[in-house]
Design an enzyme around this catalytic site. Structure first.
Site, short mmCIF file in Angstrom:
data_model
loop_
_atom_site.label_atom_id
_atom_site.label_comp_id
_atom_site.label_asym_id
_atom_site.label_seq_id
_atom_site.Cartn_x
_atom_site.Cartn_y
_atom_site.Cartn_z
N HIS A 17 0.85 -1.21 0.00
CA HIS A 17 0.00 0.00 0.00
C HIS A 17 0.88 1.25 0.00
O HIS A 17 0.64 2.20 -0.74
CB HIS A 17 -0.87 0.06 1.26
CG HIS A 17 -1.93 -0.98 1.37
ND1 HIS A 17 -2.07 -1.79 2.48
CD2 HIS A 17 -2.93 -1.34 0.53
CE1 HIS A 17 -3.11 -2.59 2.32
NE2 HIS A 17 -3.65 -2.35 1.15
N LYS A 41 -15.92 -7.76 4.01
CA LYS A 41 -14.74 -8.13 4.81
C LYS A 41 -15.00 -7.90 6.28
O LYS A 41 -15.56 -6.87 6.66
CB LYS A 41 -13.56 -7.24 4.41
CG LYS A 41 -12.83 -7.70 3.20
CD LYS A 41 -11.52 -6.94 3.10
CE LYS A 41 -10.79 -7.29 1.80
NZ LYS A 41 -9.65 -6.41 1.59
N ARG A 90 -1.96 -5.90 -8.41
CA ARG A 90 -0.97 -6.94 -8.22
C ARG A 90 -1.01 -7.95 -9.36
O ARG A 90 -0.03 -8.18 -10.04
CB ARG A 90 -1.19 -7.67 -6.89
CG ARG A 90 -0.66 -6.91 -5.71
CD ARG A 90 -1.26 -7.39 -4.42
NE ARG A 90 -2.67 -7.07 -4.37
CZ ARG A 90 -3.43 -7.22 -3.31
NH1 ARG A 90 -2.93 -7.74 -2.22
NH2 ARG A 90 -4.70 -6.88 -3.34
N SER A 128 -2.74 -7.68 3.00
CA SER A 128 -3.04 -7.51 4.42
C SER A 128 -3.35 -8.86 5.06
O SER A 128 -2.97 -9.13 6.20
CB SER A 128 -4.23 -6.57 4.61
OG SER A 128 -3.94 -5.30 4.10
P1 ADP Z 1 -9.82 -3.69 -0.31
O1 ADP Z 1 -10.23 -4.07 1.06
O2 ADP Z 1 -10.71 -2.69 -1.00
O3 ADP Z 1 -9.41 -4.87 -1.18
P2 ADP Z 1 -7.09 -3.19 0.37
O4 ADP Z 1 -6.88 -2.46 1.63
O5 ADP Z 1 -6.79 -4.65 0.37
O6 ADP Z 1 -8.51 -2.83 -0.13
O7 ADP Z 1 -6.23 -2.54 -0.79
C1 ADP Z 1 -6.42 -1.21 -1.20
C2 ADP Z 1 -5.74 -0.99 -2.53
O8 ADP Z 1 -4.36 -1.29 -2.43
C3 ADP Z 1 -6.28 -1.85 -3.68
O9 ADP Z 1 -6.30 -1.06 -4.84
C4 ADP Z 1 -5.26 -2.94 -3.80
O10 ADP Z 1 -5.19 -3.45 -5.12
C5 ADP Z 1 -3.98 -2.18 -3.45
N1 ADP Z 1 -2.94 -3.07 -2.95
C6 ADP Z 1 -3.01 -3.88 -1.88
N2 ADP Z 1 -1.85 -4.56 -1.71
C7 ADP Z 1 -1.03 -4.14 -2.72
C8 ADP Z 1 0.31 -4.48 -3.13
N3 ADP Z 1 1.02 -5.41 -2.48
N4 ADP Z 1 0.81 -3.85 -4.22
C9 ADP Z 1 0.07 -2.94 -4.89
N5 ADP Z 1 -1.18 -2.59 -4.57
C10 ADP Z 1 -1.73 -3.18 -3.51
#
Ligand code: ADP
Length: 167
Positions: A17, A41, A90, A128
């Site tokens: 992130h 979630k 990703r 996460s």
């Molecule tokens: P959600 O709960 O909406 O899936 P996340 O908190 O998991 O949101 O992720 C928020 C954003 O960060 C999303 O656009 C996701 O694709 C991006 N993201 C999460 N992990 C990574 C990573 N390792 N590399 C690039 N982008 C990421």
């Protein structure tokens, strides 16, 4: 002035992130990280914890702010002036859902565009969920999360309790 909006659950924020937030901060005048409600979630950390973790992680980036919203993103963005959504991608699996979200958001708010930033390759596998799984089983998460929050994350994950509400 264009604001890049980085939305997500951030349960918790990871180096993946942070990489996207950092890169967005170089492209846009301002970046607003929005901790959203995701009805699909169940979160481990409370909204306040997630905001605090992100704020501590982005403290060194002057044009980044962190807020919470329980509105639809399409509605929230209307209060942000000129803005675009910034999403990290990703894998192809991310693309399918993010593409759908981008189209729905633009349907709900025709001015709202989404830009995608490809993940940096070292964070391709990082999520996460992985941080929570490894951390709650006592594994080393220091390569996955900002160092400013490592100690607190470790102690919280060892407790192993999911936050009761779906936010
Ligand atoms: P959600 O709960 O909406 O899936 P996340 O908190 O998991 O949101 O992720 C928020 C954003 O960060 C999303 O656009 C996701 O694709 C991006 N993201 C999460 N992990 C990574 C990573 N390792 N590399 C690039 N982008 C990421």
């Amino acid at each position: 002035m264009i604001t890049g909006i980085c939305p997500g659950s951030f349960d918790p924020v990871t180096l993946g992130h942070l990489d996207i937030i950092n890169r967005a901060a170089k492209i846009f005048d301002n970046v607003c990280v929005v901790v959203m409600v995701n009805l699909n979630k169940r979160c481990f950390f409370t909204v306040d914890e997630r905001i605090d973790f992100i704020r501590r992680s982005v403290a060194g980036i002057p044009n980044v702010s962190v807020v919470h919203s329980d509105k639809l993103l399409a509605e929230f963005s209307k209060s942000m002036g000129d803005c675009v959504l910034v999403k990290g991608l990703r894998a192809i699996s991310d693309f399918e859902i993010e593409f759908q979200m981008a189209l729905i958001n633009r349907k709900l708010n025709p001015k709202l565009e989404t830009v995608f930033l490809p993940t940096s390759e070292e964070y391709l596998y990082l999520s996460s969920s992985l941080v929570k799984e490894v951390g709650s089983l006592g594994g080393d998460i220091s390569g996955f999360v900002p160092r400013e929050i490592l100690g607190d994350l470790n102690s919280r994950l060892k407790g192993g309790k999911y936050h009761g509400k779906r936010d």
